[in-house]
Write a protein that holds these residues in place. Structure first.
Motif, PDB file in Angstrom:
ATOM      1  N   THR A 192     -38.841 -35.956  39.149  1.00  0.00           N
ATOM      2  CA  THR A 192     -38.852 -37.210  38.409  1.00  0.00           C
ATOM      3  C   THR A 192     -38.331 -37.066  36.975  1.00  0.00           C
ATOM      4  O   THR A 192     -38.432 -35.999  36.351  1.00  0.00           O
ATOM      5  CB  THR A 192     -40.265 -37.810  38.379  1.00  0.00           C
ATOM      6  N   VAL A 229     -39.511 -39.373  34.908  1.00  0.00           N
ATOM      7  CA  VAL A 229     -40.536 -40.157  34.236  1.00  0.00           C
ATOM      8  C   VAL A 229     -41.253 -39.300  33.197  1.00  0.00           C
ATOM      9  O   VAL A 229     -41.599 -38.134  33.458  1.00  0.00           O
ATOM     10  CB  VAL A 229     -41.552 -40.708  35.255  1.00  0.00           C
ATOM     11  N   SER A 273     -42.821 -47.119  29.825  1.00  0.00           N
ATOM     12  CA  SER A 273     -41.523 -47.778  30.031  1.00  0.00           C
ATOM     13  C   SER A 273     -40.589 -46.969  30.919  1.00  0.00           C
ATOM     14  O   SER A 273     -39.606 -47.494  31.457  1.00  0.00           O
ATOM     15  CB  SER A 273     -40.856 -48.041  28.682  1.00  0.00           C
ATOM     16  N   THR A 274     -40.886 -45.664  31.106  1.00  0.00           N
ATOM     17  CA  THR A 274     -40.027 -44.821  31.956  1.00  0.00           C
ATOM     18  C   THR A 274     -40.467 -44.834  33.422  1.00  0.00           C
ATOM     19  O   THR A 274     -39.806 -44.235  34.264  1.00  0.00           O
ATOM     20  CB  THR A 274     -40.036 -43.367  31.449  1.00  0.00           C
ATOM     21  N   TYR A 275     -41.584 -45.519  33.727  1.00  0.00           N
ATOM     22  CA  TYR A 275     -42.097 -45.512  35.088  1.00  0.00           C
ATOM     23  C   TYR A 275     -41.125 -46.154  36.083  1.00  0.00           C
ATOM     24  O   TYR A 275     -41.160 -45.865  37.279  1.00  0.00           O
ATOM     25  CB  TYR A 275     -43.446 -46.232  35.166  1.00  0.00           C
ATOM     26  N   THR A 276     -40.277 -47.043  35.576  1.00  0.00           N
ATOM     27  CA  THR A 276     -39.313 -47.706  36.472  1.00  0.00           C
ATOM     28  C   THR A 276     -38.314 -46.716  37.068  1.00  0.00           C
ATOM     29  O   THR A 276     -37.662 -47.023  38.072  1.00  0.00           O
ATOM     30  CB  THR A 276     -38.540 -48.801  35.717  1.00  0.00           C
ATOM     31  N   HIS A 277     -38.194 -45.527  36.467  1.00  0.00           N
ATOM     32  CA  HIS A 277     -37.287 -44.516  37.011  1.00  0.00           C
ATOM     33  C   HIS A 277     -37.706 -44.100  38.426  1.00  0.00           C
ATOM     34  O   HIS A 277     -36.871 -43.660  39.227  1.00  0.00           O
ATOM     35  CB  HIS A 277     -37.249 -43.277  36.107  1.00  0.00           C
ATOM     36  N   LEU A 315     -38.427 -45.900  40.848  1.00  0.00           N
ATOM     37  CA  LEU A 315     -37.799 -46.771  41.855  1.00  0.00           C
ATOM     38  C   LEU A 315     -36.399 -46.311  42.238  1.00  0.00           C
ATOM     39  O   LEU A 315     -35.810 -46.837  43.187  1.00  0.00           O
ATOM     40  CB  LEU A 315     -37.746 -48.213  41.342  1.00  0.00           C
ATOM     41  N   LYS A 316     -35.874 -45.327  41.520  1.00  0.00           N
ATOM     42  CA  LYS A 316     -34.530 -44.828  41.807  1.00  0.00           C
ATOM     43  C   LYS A 316     -34.540 -43.386  42.307  1.00  0.00           C
ATOM     44  O   LYS A 316     -33.474 -42.815  42.540  1.00  0.00           O
ATOM     45  CB  LYS A 316     -33.658 -44.917  40.549  1.00  0.00           C
ATOM     46  N   GLU A 317     -35.708 -42.806  42.481  1.00  0.00           N
ATOM     47  CA  GLU A 317     -35.792 -41.384  42.788  1.00  0.00           C
ATOM     48  C   GLU A 317     -36.126 -41.148  44.255  1.00  0.00           C
ATOM     49  O   GLU A 317     -37.009 -41.796  44.822  1.00  0.00           O
ATOM     50  CB  GLU A 317     -36.826 -40.722  41.873  1.00  0.00           C
TER      51      GLU A 317
END
Length: 367
Positions: A94, A96, A102-106, A108-110
């Motif tokens: 990750t 994140v 604010s980095t938690y949305t990353h 969704l792309k991992e």
């Protein structure tokens, strides 16, 4: 990542019409046997479940290796037995920063995170179907969800049971856990949604089978089953040189048998219909006229074509073939008119005073 999922889903939708056609007759027979008629809402649910299962299987198995003689996977082991190992994978891969929300949305792309989410979602519809349609208990749902996941994992790790030389996907115990979790989430979701969906146990409360028409689809299935039974019998009798094999078999199966078995042949029994006459009990004369017109006269006209063909007269053969075409054309138009005008009776029913009725297996209530 999404492209990897869209590829098998597109194939599932492309091949669904073929699977739907292949499953149509078994679906109908089960509905006829269990409920006495085909309910459109139940049919919709069954086909929706079929589409879901096709998507699930395709997502698990596709893409396939290019050749049966595939190379071994470049891994230390094709079996991953450490529970919750996906947590380490997510932490390792990750981007994140856990102290920065604010980095938690990353996530969704991992790949590692999305794979876990996918494994949970994959079996959610399965659990919903078991709970809503089959009314399965939580124990049955747990066992079935685990069994389905195990089937997926074993199919992959065995290279589709030896079809491929080597496994092309890993066996992962985390997949078993997440799939099973998804099935149980589906059960909970079905319980939550049940107040907003029709109750399946009440769909048949106001259905009067005695007033329902026997559809032409149902007739065709019964006709096909009877034909599948009769053709081998007629073939064997013909090989044994039994004279009039067709007429002998037809009279026994379509006239004697229905008269003795309350208006049913095997095909009619399978789809739960029976011939009924003008009175309380079916008369032999009614069966003779009805099935005699259909199988002895119309069917016999076709059966005699073989005899004419054996004689070897080209002129007679051509005339007979034209006669069959004309007869079949008239029969086709007659059936078409009966399909269009539902009040119009088929000729063999009108002449015999008989009809097809659904057999109601419900016990008669005493007054």
């Amino acid at each position: 990542m999404l492209e990897a999922y869209l590829f098998p889903i597109s194939y599932a939708f492309l091949t669904f019409p073929i699977a739907a056609l292949l499953c149509a007759v078994p679906f109908l027979i089960v509905q006829y046997r269990k409920y006495g008629y085909f309910n459109k809402f139940r049919g919709f649910l069954l086909y929706l479940f079929l589409l879901y299962m096709m998507n699930a299987v395709y997502l698990v198995l596709l893409p396939l290796p290019a050749s049966r003689h595939n190379a071994p996977m470049d891994v230390a082991s094709v079996m991953q037995w450490l529970p919750l190992n996906f947590i380490q994978d997510i932490i390792k891969e990750t981007k994140v920063v856990w102290g920065v929300p604010s980095t938690y949305t990353h996530l969704l792309k991992e790949r590692a995170f999305l794979q876990v989410v996918f494994n949970v979602i994959l079996v959610v519809p399965f659990g919903m179907f078991l709970r809503y349609y089959a009314r399965a208990s939580w124990v049955a749902c747990l066992a079935a969800s685990f069994g389905l996941s195990l089937f997926f994992e074993v199919t992959q790790v065995t290279g589709i049971y030896g079809f491929y030389d080597h496994p092309y996907r890993l066996f992962d115990v985390d997949d078993l856990l997440m799939n099973t979790l998804g099935g149980m989430m589906g059960l909970v979701l079905a319980d939550w949604m049940k107040n907003h969906l029709p109750r399946l146990d009440r769909l048949d409360e106001k259905v009067d089978l005695s007033q329902k028409r026997v559809s032409y689809t149902r007739r065709a299935i019964a006709f096909g089953i009877d034909a599948a039974v009769m053709l081998p019998i007629i073939g064997v009798l013909t090989v044994m040189n039994v004279r009039g094999a067709y007429f002998f078999a037809v009279i026994l199966y379509y006239i004697v048998l229905p008269y003795m078995m309350q208006g049913q042949t095997l095909g009619k029994w399978v789809v739960r219909v029976q011939i009924r006459g003008a009175g309380e009990h079916l008369k032999l004369k009614e069966v003779i006229v009805r099935n005699g017109l259909l199988y002895v006269v119309w069917g016999g006209f076709h059966a005699l074509f073989i005899t004419v063909n054996v004689i070897g007269s080209h002129v007679l053969l051509a005339m007979y073939a034209v006669g069959i075409l004309l007869l079949d054309g008239v029969v086709f138009l007659h059936v078409l008119l009966c399909l269009i005008h539902r009040d119009r009776k088929l000729l063999h029913e009108a002449k015999s005073g008989t009809r097809l009725a659904i057999v109601d297996n419900k016990p008669v209530q005493a007054d």
